[in-house]
Scaffold this active site. Structure first.
Site, PDB file in Angstrom:
ATOM      1  N   SER A1006       0.836  -1.198   0.000  1.00  0.00           N
ATOM      2  CA  SER A1006       0.000   0.000   0.000  1.00  0.00           C
ATOM      3  C   SER A1006       0.873   1.250   0.000  1.00  0.00           C
ATOM      4  O   SER A1006       2.077   1.200   0.251  1.00  0.00           O
ATOM      5  CB  SER A1006      -0.912   0.006   1.229  1.00  0.00           C
ATOM      6  OG  SER A1006      -0.137   0.129   2.409  1.00  0.00           O
ATOM      7  N   HIS A1007       0.238   2.388  -0.260  1.00  0.00           N
ATOM      8  CA  HIS A1007       0.967   3.655  -0.328  1.00  0.00           C
ATOM      9  C   HIS A1007       1.710   3.950   0.970  1.00  0.00           C
ATOM     10  O   HIS A1007       2.900   4.296   0.966  1.00  0.00           O
ATOM     11  CB  HIS A1007      -0.011   4.792  -0.634  1.00  0.00           C
ATOM     12  CG  HIS A1007       0.618   6.145  -0.610  1.00  0.00           C
ATOM     13  ND1 HIS A1007       1.327   6.659  -1.675  1.00  0.00           N
ATOM     14  CD2 HIS A1007       0.686   7.086   0.368  1.00  0.00           C
ATOM     15  CE1 HIS A1007       1.788   7.857  -1.357  1.00  0.00           C
ATOM     16  NE2 HIS A1007       1.400   8.140  -0.133  1.00  0.00           N
TER      17      HIS A1007
END
Length: 1404
Positions: A1006-1007
């Protein structure tokens, strides 16, 4: 007819449907009446003829030439037989003019089976018996017996064919029945030589086998019928007073009566019909009938029958209980014009401000068309009372002060009496003065009590000779600190049905008079609230919950009869029943309201509260002391407290009159000594009984408890079952539990299930009980979903069963300490099913159930990695519970805060309102079970307490926050270890943070995970609640964190050691500043893939073009692409048609630059107002068609506008908060950021994946790490809850992927054929800065969200399929890394087994 000893064996007929649809005649010339061929009896008929709904299994090819039917139409006959005889002649039939059939039955004995002898005279030599058997207690579908005569053949596995043996002019056949479960035999005769069929009156011949006494005793009779028969026997004998032994004998005698009838061939349905007419069955029955309104049934305490040790659960498709309603935004109707405040309310605000807002109590009473205000403030710790009104004419305040007890009248001290007052014996009178807060239309009295220690102030008003009271009682205000509920700021009521809550607050003073008044008012307000939807009903629920939890006054010295309370409850629950029926999408909240209200009485059940306490006192000689005080309280105003008091008395008596048990029960249920003394009819004495009263009191108080619960405890199990199955507390002697009107139309299996539940409700081993409870709810569910005149009683029964599940789980929780994982998983699945049955939108819960079923199978089969899969299912279930809790919080908490403030509810009760609502339901029990299983699974799967996503050793000071998103733009001045309850995955990590610890589970790719690794921030998920609680307790303290790839250790350190700690460096050192080369419009609005260059598009577009040209037609596919190059946005913005938009964006940018980041949203909205130049449309159309991509405009102007809006959303994402702050942190000039748009056709993916060709958690370059999700990849790269499937593969062995985690994402995204517009900025993939994922990619069409069924997903269930897909993904990553000769971050999809790569970039 029924009571005179019917013949046990009998031949019965069946419907013609058994013989198919043929209407032909069976045989030629066999009837005396050729137009109506028939089988004739040769003697007076002796048969019991019964019609059953069944089907004979014959081949469709059989041709019927006629229809046989019996000619006898007389009444059923009774055959008197010798009971000792083993052989019984049943009947002789005329088959045709020459042939006869004779049937004889020989009873079974202990030594030989039952036999059926068939004899046909003058028959064809080719006669065959076409036959089958029927089990006891089932429908009439045929089964094939285990033993058949010699020569029998199996006809299509549905029937048997046995030839007769020819002996002279007779054909003979004997059938032995050796199967104990066979109750009857059915047959036809078939003459093969003439292709003729012989039937009985057009139907099958049917023989009921005789039963022995032992067999008769095993016949199952529905308990409700036994109870009715027992009552009728008891009534016929004069309603005698029975001992417990006589009660049981009478009950079993009733069962024997009915078993005998069934053994004689009478159906249960026929028995039920007879009993409903009041006919008593049995050999000594009389012919009397009783009126319908006095038909009764026996209490469940009478001789209980034996029930099985465990319920056999039915196999069901859980999707059959799916409740799915469209998600809608609740629209709250708010009046355009707010209610104008009265003069008294406006002046009150002035006085409140004058006393600096130190309001202790404030209340406005409605007195006809006038108002009376009581305002109590506490400026500088000195109590001040103001009484004001708009009443006219002479008016006197007749008041006193209470010093020792509530409502006590005593004259006040002289030094606090207002000027002009008069002192009387026990009070003071003060005349109202003109004016209040400078308003001459009002009059008021002000009393300065100061710091005096008075506990209350009683008062009344006198106007001339008229006394004005509070609904017949003195006005009274408590001055004790513990009684005062400070008035709180209510806010604006946002997120509530404010009009409903305001109406509730306005009516509360009337509602306080008694429960009758409250329920009647609630009925009227519910009529308004139900039209406001879920939020309106939430307001009623909050109000009723505050009432039920004793935050509101139940009675103010108002004498109301119990039956009036009961009647008021009935009216309210009748209306709730109607809402439940009319608004299926709001049934969950209606159930919650009903659980707080109680069921109300049936008939005079409320009045019986008043009557039966007198009977208890009289029968047990306990008319004084505490019992008399309770009696007076009950006569004045019964309440749910009385259930607690009754239980406390029972506990006291049963525990050898030990008074501590009395007080323990009272106190643990909130009924303190002070509360007992606060009733209008006080209870001050303790109970004292003689030992000789013990048995009688236990008996009578136990019965009385049922009556109390029938009124006050709608969800009480025994009471609810009693109401539905036909029990109440009427009658005398052992008939004290007979009910007039049981509910009709319920499942026939329900009584047995409920009996099982009651008999096992206190079992320590709760598994079988939970099964019984769940099965009962499943059987009850159809009745909840249709119209029924007793629907509310069915709802209350369902509520009681639901509540019992929760209490059973809590009671059996210790039992699970040593339970096997499979046992815990099974209990979880049961409790989850129970929660599904109580939930409106339960789709996600249902798929969790299916996952748990699959988990249980894997666990029992000891499959590899079953615990790892179970952990993913557990995580998914937790997400579902979190979503449910957040919905409750959104719907209920704003109403609790607003209404609680209006009503002066204590702040602690407001703060925990939603939490307590959740804790009271099955979701809380399920959460406990998940917490119990979690560490077991982690231990088996070798997961530990942590998953370390970014292993960095750091030191810092602990700071706890609720959500990372709320602090992502904050700058921490010192190195900070952030403990965040929620981390979604798309947030930025704040400046100064060196570690981020959370119970949430964002994907490793994920970011926020990528940001943590790139910024050298320690990032880890903690699975152990106790560890998280310990970390939160260290708020502000300095810690040293030492992680590995699979664990994390923290220790407390000295504060001054943080400054020299290793770990994350100051932000300025991480990002000294990155400069971008601003791009310009090159004169072209759209370009093809072979035109992609560094000056025109970003790395995303260039990489995809390179892959397309390199792989060509290889197994790695790349979708066709074109792009809107750099500078197109700025060019469009500069067009004259968009001048206003450009000016507005420029002005907003200046405001943002000054620190008002709220305007970022406004900029994005402004970008969406851009108009498209014609040249842009033409060039884009040409390039898309040349690339063989669908042009949206071909489907109409609306489709083009959809595409244009998607392009603008990509451009607008330049001003996303996350992207803006990220570039700001990296010291990138936002004005230099340019956005190209990559245009691709969407691949409607089965699966999407992201690959990191170097393991990001361990930095092992020999391993490929990848994550896979169902559907489109947005659930993987976006902020969607749950985790993807993750795996690693050694580059030296790509065909052997190792699963690290199974998926827990609840939804997948799917889309039809469409176009996606991807952001491609010049600010991505820069050295030292990972800008990927900051900007939006927008599909032209909205994705469809679907709940995922992992239990049927081949990626989960098929090992070979999974290995094939994962190996193919790993190989693609390996080849792309080889191509670029550097670690790569690859995104792609799988569709129909084909692999597509949609983008690749350098791994950061």
């Amino acid at each position: 007819m029924l009571g005179n000893g019917l013949l046990q064996p009998a031949i019965s007929r069946l419907p013609s449907a058994y013989l198919g649809s043929s209407t032909g005649h069976v045989m030629n010339g066999i009837s005396k009446d050729s137009s109506n061929p028939s089988v004739h009896r040769s003697s007076k008929p002796l048969l019991s003829i019964k019609l059953f709904d069944n089907s004979l299994h014959l081949a469709n090819k059989i041709s019927f030439k006629g229809t046989l039917r019996g000619t006898w139409t007389g009444p059923r006959a009774i055959l008197a037989t010798d009971p000792a005889s083993t052989e019984q002649l049943i009947e002789t039939f005329d088959l045709d003019d020459q042939s006869q059939l004779q049937v004889n039955i020989i009873k079974s004995t202990g030594e030989s089976p039952a036999k059926i002898n068939l004899q046909v005279t003058n028959s064809s030599p080719c006669l065959v018996l076409h036959w089958g058997a029927v089990r006891s207690g089932e429908n009439r579908n045929w089964i094939l017996p285990s033993y058949c005569p010699s020569g029998t053949t199996n006809y299509k596995k549905r029937a048997l064919r046995t030839p007769f043996t020819k002996s002279g002019d007779k054909s003979l056949l004997t059938i032995e029945i050796r199967d104990s479960n066979i109750a009857s035999v059915e047959f036809l005769l078939y003459d093969e030589s003439r292709n003729n069929w012989f039937k009985f009156e057009g139907q099958n011949f049917h023989i009921d086998l005789p039963r022995s006494e032992g067999e008769i005793s095993q016949i199952s009779i529905p308990e409700d019928l036994v109870q009715v028969q027992a009552y009728l026997r008891w009534e016929r004998k004069g309603k005698q007073m029975y001992t417990p032994e006589q009660e049981k004998d009478e009950y079993e005698a009733a069962r024997k009566d009915l078993q005998d009838e069934v053994a004689k061939g009478v159906s249960v349905e026929e028995i039920r019909a007879q009993l409903q007419r009041g006919a008593n069955l049995g050999k000594d029955s009389s012919s009397q009938k009783i009126p319908k309104d006095t038909q009764k049934k026996v209490v469940d305490r009478v001789g209980k029958s034996t029930t099985p040790q465990r319920i056999q659960r039915k196999k069901r498709d859980v999707l059959q209980i799916l409740n799915k309603f469209p998600q809608k935004t609740e629209t709250v109707k708010v009046s355009a014009v707010e209610r104008e405040l009265s003069a008294l309310e406006l002046c009150s605000k002035v006085m409140e401000e004058l006393d600096a807002g130190s309001v202790l109590q404030k209340k406005i009473y409605k007195l006809d068309n006038k108002e009376l205000l009581v305002l109590i403030t506490n400026p500088q710790g000195r109590v001040r009372v103001r009484v004001a009104t708009n009443m006219e004419g002479p008016l006197v305040l007749h008041w006193g002060l209470s010093k020792n007890s509530a409502r006590e009248w005593a004259a006040p001290p002289l030094d606090i009496i207002p000027e002009g007052s008069s002192i009387l014996q026990l009070c003071c009178e003060t005349t109202f003065r003109e004016g209040f807060a400078l308003d001459p239309s009002l009059r008021s009295v002000e009393i300065e009590i100061g710091e005096r220690s008075f506990i209350g102030m009683p008062f009344v008003l006198r106007s001339d000779s008229n006394w004005i009271k509070d609904n017949g009682s003195d006005f009274y205000f408590s001055l004790r600190k513990k009684d005062i509920k400070p008035v709180k700021a209510q806010g604006d009521g946002k997120g509530t049905a404010k009009q409903v809550l305001d109406a509730i607050a306005e009516k509360e003073s009337d509602a306080e008079r008694s429960l009758m008044h409250r329920f009647n008012i609630a009925t009227e307000l519910l009529k308004q609230a139900k039209d406001e939807g879920e939020l309106g009903l939430a307001g009623i629920l909050v109000w009723m919950r505050f009432m039920a939890s004793r935050q509101l006054t139940w009675n103010k010295n108002y004498n109301v009869k119990p039956r009036e309370i009961s009647s008021a409850q009935d009216r309210l629950t009748d209306l709730l029943e109607q809402v439940f029926e009319d608004q299926p999408h709001n049934r969950e909240i209606v159930r919650l309201i009903m659980s707080t209200v109680g069921r109300g009485g049936q008939g005079d059940v409320g009045q019986r509260i008043r009557d039966e306490i007198l009977v208890i006192q009289r029968n047990n000689d306990c008319k004084g002391g505490m019992m008399e005080e309770w009696h007076q309280k009950l006569h004045n105003n019964t309440s749910p407290d009385d259930v607690v008091i009754c239980q406390a008395l029972l506990d006291y008596i049963k525990n050898d009159f030990d008074i501590k048990f009395y007080w323990n029960t009272l106190n643990s249920n909130g009924v303190t000594k002070e509360r007992l003394a606060s009733y209008d009819r006080q209870i001050c004495s303790e109970p004292h009984f003689r030992r000789d009263q013990k048995e009688g009191l236990i008996r009578d108080l136990t019965a009385y408890m049922r009556t109390l619960k029938a009124v006050h405890s709608g969800a009480d199990l025994e009471s609810a079952i009693a109401t539905c199955m036909g029990y109440s507390a009427e009658g005398k002697g052992f008939m004290g539990g007979v009910q007039i009107r049981p509910i009709s139309g319920l499942s026939p299996e329900l009584p047995g299930l409920l009996r099982y539940v009651l008999e096992h409700v206190e079992d320590k081993k709760v598994g079988p009980l939970l099964e019984g409870l769940l099965e009962a709810r499943f059987e009850l569910r159809p009745s909840l979903l249709k119209k029924h005149d007793r629907l509310k009683d069915i709802i209350f029964l369902d509520l009681a069963l639901d509540s019992t599940v929760r209490t059973a789980v809590e009671r059996g929780f210790e039992e699970l300490n040593n339970a096997q994982p499979s046992d815990i998983i099974y209990i979880i699945s049961i409790v989850l099913e129970n929660l599904c049955l109580s939930s409106d939108n339960n789709e996600e819960l249902i798929y969790c159930i299916k996952d748990w079923y699959h988990t249980l199978h894997l666990c029992k089969s000891k499959a590899d990695q079953w615990a790892l899969y179970a952990k993913a299912v557990l995580d998914r279930t937790r997400l579902a519970l979190t979503e449910k809790a957040e919905h409750y919080q959104k719907i209920l908490q704003p109403s609790a805060e607003y209404l609680g403030g209006l009503l002066g509810v204590e702040q602690w009760a407001i703060n925990i309102f939603t939490e307590e609502m959740i804790r009271a339901g099955s979701a809380a029990s399920l959460s406990l079970l998940l917490n119990r299983l979690d560490p077991i699974l982690r231990n088996i799967a070798h997961l530990g307490s942590w998953q370390v996503i970014s292993p960095v050793e750091v030191r810092g000071f602990v700071v706890t926050v609720d959500e990372l998103a709320t602090v992502q733009n904050k700058v921490y001045e010192q190195k900070t270890i952030l403990v965040a309850r929620r981390v979604k995955g798309e947030e930025e990590i704040p400046d100064g943070v060196v570690a981020l610890l959370t119970p949430d589970m964002p994907d490793v790719l994920s970011h926020v995970s990528v940001r943590a690794r790139n910024s050298k921030v320690c990032f880890a998920t903690c699975f152990e609640p106790n560890i998280l609680d310990d970390l939160r307790s260290k708020e502000g303290k300095a810690l040293s964190i030492q992680p590995t790839s699979s664990d994390l250790v923290y220790t407390e350190i000295e504060d001054d050691s943080v400054s020299v700690a290793s770990g994350n460096s100051p932000v300025d050192e991480v990002f000294p500043g990155i400069s971008l080369k601003k791009k310009h419009f090159n004169g072209t609005y759209a370009i093809s893939a072979d035109e992609f260059s560094n000056e025109l598009v970003g790395a995303k577009s260039r990489n995809i073009a390179y892959l397309k040209s390199t792989f060509g037609t290889s197994w790695i596919r790349v979708p066709e692409s074109i792009a809107l190059p750099f500078g197109v946005f700025e060019k469009v913005l500069s067009e004259e048609m968009n001048k206003d938009v450009a000016e507005k964006i420029a002005a907003l940018n200046l405001i943002v630059a000054q620190g008002d980041f709220q305007k970022l949203h406004d900029i994005r909205e402004t970008v969406l107002q851009l108009k498209a130049p014609h040249q842009l449309v033409d060039e884009l159309k040409n390039k898309m068609k040349t690339a063989d991509m669908p042009w949206p405009g071909d489907e109409g102007e609306r489709r083009w506008q959809q595409a244009w809006m998607a392009i603008k959303k990509v451009w607008a994402s330049k001003w996303n908060e996350r992207a803006y702050f990220s570039t700001r942190k990296a010291k990138i000039d936002h004005n230099d950021l340019c956005m190209a748009v990559l245009v691709q056709e969407v691949v409607n993916a089965d699966y999407a994946f992201v690959i990191h060709t170097v393991n990001p958690s361990t930095e092992d370059s020999s391993e490929i790490y990848a994550e896979v999700v169902k559907g489109l990849g947005e659930t993987l790269v976006g902020a969607y809850p749950g985790r993807a499937m993750s795996f690693v593969t050694k580059k030296s062995d790509l065909s052997s992927p190792k699963i690290l985690g199974y998926p827990s994402k609840p939804i997948g995204l799917f889309i039809k054929r469409s176009i996606i517009f991807r952001s491609d900025s010049n600010g991505e993939d820069l050295e030292g800065y990972a800008g990927a994922g900051l900007y939006d990619s927008v599909p032209m069409d909205e994705e469809e969200k679907r709940a995922i069924d992992y239990s049927s997903d081949l990626l989960i269930t098929d090992h070979n399929f999974r290995q094939s897909v994962l190996s193919k993904i790993a190989l693609a990553g390996f080849e792309i890394e080889q191509l670029y000769k550097s670690p790569q971050d690859v995104e792609g999809v799988i569709k129909n087994g084909e692999l597509y790569v949609v983008q690749t970039r350098p791994q950061m």
